[in-house]
Enzyme design. Structure first.
Site, PDB file in Angstrom:
ATOM      1  CB  ALA A  13      -1.006  -0.133   1.107  1.00 29.67           C
ATOM      2  N   GLY A 223      15.399   8.118 -17.292  1.00 31.60           N
ATOM      3  CA  GLY A 223      14.292   9.015 -16.830  1.00 31.60           C
ATOM      4  C   GLY A 223      13.843   9.851 -18.266  1.00 31.60           C
ATOM      5  CB  THR A 224      13.827  13.502 -18.569  1.00 35.48           C
ATOM      6  OG1 THR A 224      15.043  13.698 -17.878  1.00 35.48           O
ATOM      7  CG2 THR A 224      12.922  13.787 -17.495  1.00 35.48           C
ATOM      8  CG  ASP A 253       7.431  -0.146 -10.461  1.00 34.73           C
ATOM      9  OD1 ASP A 253       8.847  -0.738 -10.607  1.00 34.73           O
ATOM     10  OD2 ASP A 253       7.392   0.056  -9.271  1.00 34.73           O
ATOM     11  CB  SER A 283       2.792   5.979 -15.957  1.00 35.64           C
ATOM     12  OG  SER A 283       4.335   6.176 -15.385  1.00 35.64           O
TER      13      SER A 283
END
Length: 301
Positions: A13, A223-224, A253, A283
């Site tokens: 969670a 990443g970017t 993920d 995402s």
């Protein structure tokens, strides 16, 4: 008939705290909001793959507390096979995510029930792990279970996608089974035991050095700055998709889940990675990890 993708991994969670900026050491800040969302690297990757149309099974564990229902909610709606997600007498894994206005986050993970995903749990799910086309592994569960699952899947002829996240070290005999080994720059540096030069050139060198250790292929996410791959003695790269980032939680993920889904469908690694960069970009435009993942019917950037 086996699944397209079998994920052996964590179920958490995510307690997401929204703040203007990240606090400095010793500083107290007032947050704007707090929400509990489903998360965990294993669960995230399973949801990402399933929403894109792959048949997915998850091997993992949750507790008997109320967080378990939250943690399993989007896995269920995505149609992930949860037969081998055990319920144990420990708290469900918890990740505390601090999300700043610039979209960057910090994350602290308390493993909880994920510690119950042991080699014995992998053995209990042997037929499922051995029957998948692609077996996806990360490092939020006990590392001896990661090794067991990699060996079970490899012996059965499944493709092992090993995402060494969070950053850790793994035995060479496990790393050699990966095809691909997926890491970001920090994880690559830890595996290599040395800093790597930032950017694509440094990532290419790191990917080639990691490939020399025996995995069938290597993917380094930037990443970017996109993604770099190394396979069959050659390197390739693919740029990131430019979007306005709201929350980067779970973007890696999303990439891994999409990569697994496309590899299971028969795509070449570079093509699968190109698709996965678009899924990861989608995402980060929404809050949360799993809630932000696109379905196969959604347009991608």
């Amino acid at each position: 008939m086996g699944h397209d993708v079998v994920v052996v991994g964590s179920v958490n969670a995510d307690l997401v705290l929204q703040v203007d900026r990240h606090p400095r050491p010793g500083e107290t800040l007032l947050g704007r909001d707090a929400v509990t969302l489903p998360g965990g690297k294993g669960a995230n990757q399973a949801v990402a793959a399933a929403r894109l149309g792959a048949s997915v099974a998850l091997v993992g564990a949750v507790g008997t507390d109320p967080d378990a229902a939250v943690a399993l909610s989007l896995l269920t709606s995505a149609g992930v096979d949860l037969t081998h997600v055990a319920t144990v007498d420990w708290p469900t894994g918890l990740a505390v995510v601090t999300l700043a206005d610039d979209g960057e986050n910090t994350i602290v993970v308390v493993p909880g029930a994920n510690a119950a995903v042991t080699p014995a749990a992998v053995d209990a799910a042997h037929d499922v792990v051995a029957g998948g086309r692609v077996c996806v592994l990360q490092a939020e569960i006990p590392l001896d279970a990661v090794g067991r699952a990699a060996h079970v899947a490899h012996r059965a002829g499944a493709r092992v996608l090993l995402n060494v996240a969070p950053a850790t070290t793994l035995p060479d005999d496990v790393v050699r089974l990966a095809d691909p080994l997926v890491v970001n720059e920090h994880e690559a540096a830890l595996l290599l035991g040395r800093p790597i030069t930032a950017g694509a050139e440094g990532a290419r060198d790191a990917a080639a050095e990691l490939a020399a250790r025996g995995p069938g292929s290597v993917v380094v996410t930037l990443g970017t700055s996109g993604v770099v791959g190394h396979e069959a003695g050659a390197s390739w790269s693919w740029p990131a998709v430019r979007v306005d980032a709201v929350d980067t939680t779970g973007a890696g993920d999303a990439f891994v889940g999409a990569l697994a889904a496309r590899l299971a469908a028969g795509d070449a690694l570079r093509d699968a990675a190109a698709f996965a960069t678009r899924v990861a970009a989608a995402s980060v435009t929404r809050l949360g990890a799993q809630p932000s993942y696109p379905w196969a019917t959604n347009p991608l950037p």
